[in-house]
Design a protein around this motif. Structure first.
Motif, mmCIF file in Angstrom:
data_model
loop_
_atom_site.group_PDB
_atom_site.id
_atom_site.type_symbol
_atom_site.label_atom_id
_atom_site.label_comp_id
_atom_site.label_asym_id
_atom_site.label_seq_id
_atom_site.Cartn_x
_atom_site.Cartn_y
_atom_site.Cartn_z
ATOM 1 N N GLU A 126 35.565 76.577 -42.384
ATOM 2 C CA GLU A 126 36.342 75.866 -43.402
ATOM 3 C C GLU A 126 36.654 76.730 -44.634
ATOM 4 O O GLU A 126 35.885 76.815 -45.580
ATOM 5 N N SER A 127 37.821 77.334 -44.612
ATOM 6 C CA SER A 127 38.263 78.215 -45.693
ATOM 7 C C SER A 127 38.447 77.441 -46.998
ATOM 8 O O SER A 127 38.426 76.216 -47.032
ATOM 9 N N ASN A 128 38.658 78.193 -48.081
ATOM 10 C CA ASN A 128 38.911 77.567 -49.388
ATOM 11 C C ASN A 128 40.172 76.707 -49.362
ATOM 12 O O ASN A 128 40.217 75.633 -49.960
ATOM 13 N N ASP A 129 41.199 77.208 -48.661
ATOM 14 C CA ASP A 129 42.434 76.436 -48.536
ATOM 15 C C ASP A 129 42.177 75.112 -47.826
ATOM 16 O O ASP A 129 42.676 74.057 -48.235
ATOM 17 N N MET A 130 41.393 75.205 -46.758
ATOM 18 C CA MET A 130 41.052 74.012 -45.984
ATOM 19 C C MET A 130 40.260 73.027 -46.838
ATOM 20 O O MET A 130 40.539 71.821 -46.860
ATOM 21 N N SER A 131 39.285 73.527 -47.584
ATOM 22 C CA SER A 131 38.450 72.667 -48.430
ATOM 23 C C SER A 131 39.277 71.973 -49.511
ATOM 24 O O SER A 131 39.080 70.791 -49.801
ATOM 25 N N GLY A 132 40.223 72.705 -50.085
ATOM 26 C CA GLY A 132 41.074 72.132 -51.121
ATOM 27 C C GLY A 132 41.942 71.010 -50.586
ATOM 28 O O GLY A 132 42.077 69.946 -51.210
ATOM 29 N N LEU A 133 42.540 71.237 -49.419
ATOM 30 C CA LEU A 133 43.370 70.204 -48.802
ATOM 31 C C LEU A 133 42.535 68.990 -48.416
ATOM 32 O O LEU A 133 42.956 67.842 -48.589
ATOM 33 N N LEU A 134 41.328 69.268 -47.905
ATOM 34 C CA LEU A 134 40.432 68.189 -47.496
ATOM 35 C C LEU A 134 40.087 67.284 -48.681
ATOM 36 O O LEU A 134 40.165 66.051 -48.585
ATOM 37 N N LYS A 135 39.742 67.890 -49.795
ATOM 38 C CA LYS A 135 39.410 67.109 -50.992
ATOM 39 C C LYS A 135 40.609 66.297 -51.468
ATOM 40 O O LYS A 135 40.463 65.158 -51.927
ATOM 41 N N GLY A 136 41.803 66.881 -51.341
ATOM 42 C CA GLY A 136 43.015 66.183 -51.763
ATOM 43 C C GLY A 136 43.267 64.930 -50.952
ATOM 44 O O GLY A 136 43.560 63.857 -51.511
ATOM 45 N N TYR A 137 43.129 65.028 -49.649
ATOM 46 C CA TYR A 137 43.358 63.858 -48.788
ATOM 47 C C TYR A 137 42.255 62.812 -48.972
ATOM 48 O O TYR A 137 42.524 61.609 -48.926
ATOM 49 N N LEU A 138 41.017 63.279 -49.165
ATOM 50 C CA LEU A 138 39.928 62.330 -49.436
ATOM 51 C C LEU A 138 40.210 61.566 -50.726
ATOM 52 O O LEU A 138 39.954 60.360 -50.823
ATOM 53 N N GLY A 139 40.754 62.286 -51.720
ATOM 54 C CA GLY A 139 41.082 61.655 -52.986
ATOM 55 C C GLY A 139 42.181 60.606 -52.856
ATOM 56 O O GLY A 139 42.281 59.693 -53.679
ATOM 57 N N GLN A 140 42.985 60.720 -51.800
ATOM 58 C CA GLN A 140 44.044 59.743 -51.556
ATOM 59 C C GLN A 140 43.542 58.534 -50.770
ATOM 60 O O GLN A 140 44.320 57.623 -50.464
ATOM 61 N N GLY A 141 42.245 58.553 -50.456
ATOM 62 C CA GLY A 141 41.661 57.389 -49.798
ATOM 63 C C GLY A 141 41.593 57.446 -48.292
ATOM 64 O O GLY A 141 41.288 56.448 -47.637
ATOM 65 N N TYR A 142 41.841 58.626 -47.698
ATOM 66 C CA TYR A 142 41.745 58.745 -46.246
ATOM 67 C C TYR A 142 40.294 58.984 -45.829
ATOM 68 O O TYR A 142 39.487 59.491 -46.608
#
Length: 364
Positions: A120-136
């Motif tokens: 899980e790269s930094n890019d992947m982690s950033g995107l993951l946090k973003g989608y989690l923040g959207q309620g997914y």
């Protein structure tokens, strides 16, 4: 002795399971096949159609040599924890080959996907946090993040079998050379001989004939009542305060308040609480955990303690080989739950397994 292991639920056992067991034994050249099987509840939060001993007997009749119970605390976990718990339980076997079903022909592709997801790269982690923040949900967020970076890997995560396969590979990597892996590709046949357990349960519910899709030894005469389970589970949740619900395993981020304030009177009403963050399977796992009193403290106990397993069935000719192996393993082995002393460190987890079985009996 060459051992091949299979992680299963058999809810119910069908022709696809029979094919997998036979392929696993033949292709891995195993002397012995061991199944670790969910006891009374499945990973999707459903109560099993038949009791654990009946389902274990089906596995033996299909060619397995031993069936041990997957602790309830793991069977009611999300995919990653389910896989980790199953591998932890199987670690009592020492060295073995893990065989599982996939929708992908190439095991190498799944292995590369597992390695990428572990890093899980930094890019992947950033995107993951973003989608989690959207309620997914975590699973959905990970798939969406992967689709932005590695769509080829994201495409593999469209089927439940591949999702679990990748989690098995991730968990197996922690055991080094002690765990080899093998896959059996699941090929559709337009419903002529093979149907998934989910579709078979739907067929049963509608009074259809399931005989073309299950081996002759699988009979479903003492099945559970979903209505009874729904009543018991609904009462369990309604009897809890928001604070008590907050301690239940799989509940997080204020979900306890939403459950406590919701005006549901049956299981179908409770399932309407499904959202982007809380999938239908997660909601059903929460209901099962609340019914059993499976809380975060018990989950933490399982995480920190040695593995344990309980015998469900064994082929008589294999007793002298397999029972000493488990008895001498770095973990706790019991012939039956009552063999576990009351003051044993994992006794609360054993009690949980037994409570799950009692709830199952009430629902028949």
């Amino acid at each position: 002795m060459k051992i091949t292991a299979v992680i299963a639920e058999y809810n119910p056992f069908h022709n696809g399971h029979l094919k997998q067991l036979r392929c696993a034994k033949r292709e891995t050249k195993a002397d012995t096949v061991v199944v670790v099987m969910s006891g009374s509840f499945t990973q999707h939060g459903d109560i099993c159609v038949c009791d654990r001993y009946t389902r274990a007997k089906w596995a033996i009749q299909a060619g397995a040599d031993m069936v041990i119970e997957l602790p309830t605390v793991y069977s009611l976990s999300h995919a990653q924890r389910f896989a980790e718990g199953a591998l932890k339980t199987l670690s009592m076997l020492g060295e073995y080959t893990l065989s599982f079903g996939t929708e992908s022909e190439e095991l190498k592709e799944l292995s590369l996907a597992a390695e990428f997801m572990q890093s899980e790269s930094n890019d992947m982690s950033g995107l993951l946090k973003g989608y989690l923040g959207q309620g997914y949900s975590v699973a959905k967020s990970r798939t969406m993040a992967l689709n932005s970076i590695r769509p080829d890997i994201a495409n593999m995560l469209t089927s439940p079998n591949n999702i679990l396969a990748i989690e098995y590979l991730k968990a197996a990597s922690k055991y080094g050379g002690r765990v080899q892996v093998h896959s059996v590709e699941r090929k559709p046949d337009d419903g002529k001989k093979y149907l998934s357990s989910t579709k078979i349960r739907e067929l049963m519910k509608n009074g259809g004939d399931i005989s073309p899709f299950v081996p002759p030894f699988v009979t479903l005469e003492d099945c559970i009542s979903q209505e009874k389970y729904g009543t018991i589970s609904t009462y369990a949740m309604k009897a809890m305060t928001a604070k008590q619900l907050g301690e239940i395993y799989n509940v997080s981020e204020g979900m306890e308040n939403r459950i406590s304030q919701a005006d549901f009177t049956d299981m179908s009403g409770f399932l309407e609480l499904t959202s982007r963050r809380y999938t239908r399977s997660t909601i059903k796992r929460i209901a099962a955990c609340a019914t059993l009193g499976l809380n975060k403290e018990l989950a933490e106990l399982a995480k920190n303690e040695k593995p344990y397993c309980t015998l469900l069935a064994i082929r008589p000719s294999k007793k002298k080989l397999l029972l000493p192996l488990l008895a001498n393993a770095d973990g706790y082995f019991f012939f039956k739950h009552s063999d576990c002393p009351q003051d044993h460190p994992i006794r609360p987890l054993i009690d949980l397994d037994e409570k799950a079985n009692k709830i199952h009996k009430l629902c028949r």
